[in-house]
Scaffold this motif. Structure first.
Motif, PDB file in Angstrom:
ATOM      1  N   MET A  79       0.840  -1.191   0.000  1.00 16.40           N
ATOM      2  CA  MET A  79       0.000   0.000   0.000  1.00 16.40           C
ATOM      3  C   MET A  79       0.879   1.246   0.000  1.00 16.40           C
ATOM      4  SD  MET A  79      -2.768   1.110   2.917  1.00 16.40           S
ATOM      5  CE  MET A  79      -1.466   1.498   4.104  1.00 16.40           C
ATOM      6  N   LEU A  80       0.509   2.227  -0.800  1.00 12.10           N
ATOM      7  CA  LEU A  80       1.168   3.535  -0.750  1.00 12.10           C
ATOM      8  C   LEU A  80       0.818   4.179   0.577  1.00 12.10           C
ATOM      9  CD1 LEU A  80       2.741   5.884  -2.023  1.00 12.10           C
ATOM     10  CD2 LEU A  80       0.598   6.632  -3.080  1.00 12.10           C
ATOM     11  N   SER A  81       1.828   4.389   1.433  1.00 11.86           N
ATOM     12  CA  SER A  81       1.540   4.825   2.802  1.00 11.86           C
ATOM     13  C   SER A  81       2.016   6.232   3.131  1.00 11.86           C
ATOM     14  CB  SER A  81       2.154   3.845   3.808  1.00 11.86           C
ATOM     15  OG  SER A  81       3.555   3.716   3.605  1.00 11.86           O
ATOM     16  N   GLU A  82       2.923   6.802   2.305  1.00  6.30           N
ATOM     17  CA  GLU A  82       3.430   8.132   2.627  1.00  6.30           C
ATOM     18  C   GLU A  82       4.107   8.734   1.397  1.00  6.30           C
ATOM     19  OE1 GLU A  82       5.917  10.289   6.287  1.00  6.30           O
ATOM     20  OE2 GLU A  82       6.108   8.123   5.954  1.00  6.30           O
ATOM     21  N   ILE A  83       4.080  10.069   1.314  1.00 10.30           N
ATOM     22  CA  ILE A  83       4.801  10.800   0.267  1.00 10.30           C
ATOM     23  C   ILE A  83       5.630  11.864   0.980  1.00 10.30           C
ATOM     24  CG2 ILE A  83       4.623  12.265  -1.776  1.00 10.30           C
ATOM     25  CD1 ILE A  83       1.883  11.007  -2.320  1.00 10.30           C
ATOM     26  N   ARG A  84       6.949  11.739   0.893  1.00 13.33           N
ATOM     27  CA  ARG A  84       7.822  12.703   1.563  1.00 13.33           C
ATOM     28  C   ARG A  84       9.237  12.568   1.007  1.00 13.33           C
ATOM     29  NH1 ARG A  84      11.146  10.150   5.292  1.00 13.33           N
ATOM     30  NH2 ARG A  84      10.371   8.243   6.299  1.00 13.33           N
ATOM     31  N   SER A  85      10.158  13.343   1.564  1.00  5.32           N
ATOM     32  CA  SER A  85      11.542  13.329   1.089  1.00  5.32           C
ATOM     33  C   SER A  85      12.296  12.118   1.621  1.00  5.32           C
ATOM     34  CB  SER A  85      12.257  14.604   1.527  1.00  5.32           C
ATOM     35  OG  SER A  85      12.303  14.675   2.942  1.00  5.32           O
ATOM     36  N   VAL A  86      13.446  11.847   0.987  1.00  6.72           N
ATOM     37  CA  VAL A  86      14.338  10.795   1.441  1.00  6.72           C
ATOM     38  C   VAL A  86      15.767  11.335   1.392  1.00  6.72           C
ATOM     39  CG1 VAL A  86      14.587   9.791  -0.886  1.00  6.72           C
ATOM     40  CG2 VAL A  86      15.064   8.391   1.125  1.00  6.72           C
ATOM     41  N   ASP A  87      16.567  10.910   2.341  1.00  5.64           N
ATOM     42  CA  ASP A  87      17.967  11.309   2.407  1.00  5.64           C
ATOM     43  C   ASP A  87      18.824  10.061   2.262  1.00  5.64           C
ATOM     44  OD1 ASP A  87      20.491  12.262   2.902  1.00  5.64           O
ATOM     45  OD2 ASP A  87      20.145  12.699   5.027  1.00  5.64           O
ATOM     46  N   TYR A  88      19.477   9.937   1.106  1.00  7.68           N
ATOM     47  CA  TYR A  88      20.387   8.824   0.871  1.00  7.68           C
ATOM     48  C   TYR A  88      21.818   9.285   1.189  1.00  7.68           C
ATOM     49  CZ  TYR A  88      16.667   6.391  -1.711  1.00  7.68           C
ATOM     50  OH  TYR A  88      15.495   5.751  -2.079  1.00  7.68           O
ATOM     51  N   GLY A  89      22.122   9.434   2.453  1.00  7.86           N
ATOM     52  CA  GLY A  89      23.468   9.803   2.847  1.00  7.86           C
ATOM     53  C   GLY A  89      23.929  11.137   2.303  1.00  7.86           C
ATOM     54  N   GLY A  90      23.044  12.120   2.305  1.00  5.76           N
ATOM     55  CA  GLY A  90      23.381  13.447   1.814  1.00  5.76           C
ATOM     56  C   GLY A  90      22.829  13.754   0.441  1.00  5.76           C
ATOM     57  N   THR A  91      22.317  12.760  -0.266  1.00  8.55           N
ATOM     58  CA  THR A  91      21.630  12.978  -1.540  1.00  8.55           C
ATOM     59  C   THR A  91      20.129  12.936  -1.277  1.00  8.55           C
ATOM     60  OG1 THR A  91      23.415  11.979  -2.837  1.00  8.55           O
ATOM     61  CG2 THR A  91      21.241  12.093  -3.872  1.00  8.55           C
ATOM     62  N   TRP A  92      19.478  14.089  -1.491  1.00 12.74           N
ATOM     63  CA  TRP A  92      18.071  14.241  -1.138  1.00 12.74           C
ATOM     64  C   TRP A  92      17.180  14.202  -2.370  1.00 12.74           C
ATOM     65  CZ3 TRP A  92      15.711  15.127   3.674  1.00 12.74           C
ATOM     66  CH2 TRP A  92      16.586  15.269   4.755  1.00 12.74           C
ATOM     67  N   PHE A  93      16.022  13.602  -2.197  1.00 16.41           N
ATOM     68  CA  PHE A  93      14.945  13.702  -3.185  1.00 16.41           C
ATOM     69  C   PHE A  93      13.647  13.985  -2.430  1.00 16.41           C
ATOM     70  CE2 PHE A  93      17.998  10.781  -5.142  1.00 16.41           C
ATOM     71  CZ  PHE A  93      18.207  11.410  -6.367  1.00 16.41           C
ATOM     72  N   VAL A  94      12.798  14.818  -3.026  1.00 14.81           N
ATOM     73  CA  VAL A  94      11.514  15.133  -2.395  1.00 14.81           C
ATOM     74  C   VAL A  94      10.391  14.423  -3.141  1.00 14.81           C
ATOM     75  CG1 VAL A  94      12.359  17.371  -1.606  1.00 14.81           C
ATOM     76  CG2 VAL A  94      11.154  17.220  -3.794  1.00 14.81           C
ATOM     77  N   ASP A  95       9.213  14.381  -2.516  1.00 12.97           N
ATOM     78  CA  ASP A  95       8.013  13.782  -3.115  1.00 12.97           C
ATOM     79  C   ASP A  95       8.215  12.317  -3.505  1.00 12.97           C
ATOM     80  OD1 ASP A  95       6.634  16.152  -2.825  1.00 12.97           O
ATOM     81  OD2 ASP A  95       7.028  16.829  -4.859  1.00 12.97           O
ATOM     82  N   MET A  96       9.030  11.610  -2.754  1.00 11.68           N
ATOM     83  CA  MET A  96       9.212  10.186  -2.998  1.00 11.68           C
ATOM     84  C   MET A  96       8.063   9.399  -2.367  1.00 11.68           C
ATOM     85  SD  MET A  96      12.003   9.992  -4.814  1.00 11.68           S
ATOM     86  CE  MET A  96      12.838   8.413  -4.641  1.00 11.68           C
ATOM     87  N   ARG A  97       7.770   8.255  -2.977  1.00 15.81           N
ATOM     88  CA  ARG A  97       6.654   7.431  -2.521  1.00 15.81           C
ATOM     89  C   ARG A  97       7.165   6.287  -1.642  1.00 15.81           C
ATOM     90  NH1 ARG A  97       5.111  11.816  -5.444  1.00 15.81           N
ATOM     91  NH2 ARG A  97       2.920  11.667  -6.066  1.00 15.81           N
ATOM     92  N   TYR A  98       6.521   6.105  -0.491  1.00 12.77           N
ATOM     93  CA  TYR A  98       6.843   5.016   0.427  1.00 12.77           C
ATOM     94  C   TYR A  98       5.695   4.011   0.387  1.00 12.77           C
ATOM     95  CZ  TYR A  98      10.569   7.853   2.537  1.00 12.77           C
ATOM     96  OH  TYR A  98      11.715   8.607   2.758  1.00 12.77           O
ATOM     97  N   ALA A  99       6.021   2.745   0.197  1.00 10.30           N
ATOM     98  CA  ALA A  99       4.984   1.727   0.065  1.00 10.30           C
ATOM     99  C   ALA A  99       5.344   0.483   0.868  1.00 10.30           C
ATOM    100  CB  ALA A  99       4.786   1.355  -1.403  1.00 10.30           C
ATOM    101  N   THR A 100       4.334  -0.244   1.317  1.00  4.51           N
ATOM    102  CA  THR A 100       4.546  -1.376   2.212  1.00  4.51           C
ATOM    103  C   THR A 100       4.779  -2.681   1.452  1.00  4.51           C
ATOM    104  OG1 THR A 100       2.146  -1.747   2.360  1.00  4.51           O
ATOM    105  CG2 THR A 100       3.170  -0.329   4.040  1.00  4.51           C
TER     106      THR A 100
END
Length: 285
Positions: free
Chosen positions: A184-205
């Motif tokens: 299930m698509l559970s959240e839409i927010r940023s992610v930090d890959y060790g200093g490399t950021w992306f916004v509006d990424m999709r988190y799913a279960t």
């Protein structure tokens, strides 16, 4: 021309397998029996040059297979795409998997060169595009089994998703080599890959493991078709002992880039219009 019949009690539906999966066959069966049946390719189709996700050059090439298989640690191929002025059909993968200029192979065959990557410069997509494939290998298919004919129907538009939507990951680490991992698509927010950021990424279960990066994220299967949602990027709460993220074990979630931003940003960084995902509605070539 109907080869097999079965009932899937989990989804409360009848599955019909035919000799050759064509639009005409699907339309005729739905006209007679309604939309409650699912029409699929039978277990004895014409060979398609595909035995598993590591050996599926086809033709045609399809999303969800391992690449580059000339690497010790392959990622996965995402959807096939059209790009303005390109001499053939391209394919998507994760940006962190791809170095611009690298030649990728699958099953010993060159499938093209990485042409552009969003890693680490884009805002909303960890994605890359490679190519080019000639018309023989171009398609709008995704891998489900070595003999399936699963196609991309439509492509999700910007802001076309909602929390709670069912989403599925199609990558090379699929257990038993068949099907997809859905959640299930559970959240839409940023992610930090060790200093490399992306916004509006999709988190799913859904579960995801190393090597799934770049794979296709799409809807559950409906009438042998799926809708394109995104490109797999990473996972949350990595369990290093399991080499991945599993919701049932460590509350892990998969993370993917939305397909709208993937196609937009990969076009923009090359000074080109948005890329077009190959689908039933927008076939390639």
């Amino acid at each position: 021309w109907i080869r097999e019949l079965g009932i899937d009690p989990r989804l409360n539906r009848v599955e019909v397998a035919v000799d050759e999966l064509t639009d005409v066959a699907v339309e005729q069966l739905h006209a007679r029996f309604g939309d409650t049946i699912v029409v699929e390719q039978s277990g004895n189709p014409t060979p398609t040059g595909c035995s598993n996700r590591y050996n599926c050059i086809g033709p045609p090439v399809r999303a969800g297979i391992a690449a580059p298989t000339n690497s010790a640690y392959p990622c996965s191929l995402g959807f096939l795409v059209r790009q303005t002025y390109a001499p053939g059909t391209g394919w998507l993968t994760a940006g962190h998997c791809a170095s611009v200029g690298a030649v990728w192979h699958h099953a010993g065959v060159s499938i093209g060169t990485i042409r552009a990557s969003c890693w680490p410069s884009c805002w909303r997509s960890d994605a890359a595009v490679g190519g080019w494939l000639n018309t023989t290998y171009a398609s709008y298919r995704v891998y489900r089994t070595s003999i399936s004919n699963t196609r991309v129907n439509i492509v999700q538009v910007q802001n076309g998703d909602n929390l709670g939507d069912q989403v599925c990951l199609n990558g090379r680490r699929q257990p038993h080599d068949q099907g997809f991992r859905c959640g299930m698509l559970s959240e839409i927010r940023s992610v930090d890959y060790g200093g490399t950021w992306f916004v509006d990424m999709r988190y799913a279960t859904f579960s995801s493991w190393s090597g799934d990066s770049g794979g296709a994220v799409h809807s559950p299967l409906t009438n042998s078709m799926v809708n394109a949602y995104g490109i797999q990027s990473g996972c949350e709460n990595l369990d290093r002992s399991a080499d991945g993220c599993q919701p049932g074990q460590n509350d892990g979630r998969g993370i993917y880039s939305h397909i709208y931003w993937v196609t937009r940003e990969l076009g923009e960084i090359q000074g080109l219009p948005y890329l077009t995902v190959c689908s039933v509605s927008t076939p390639c070539p």
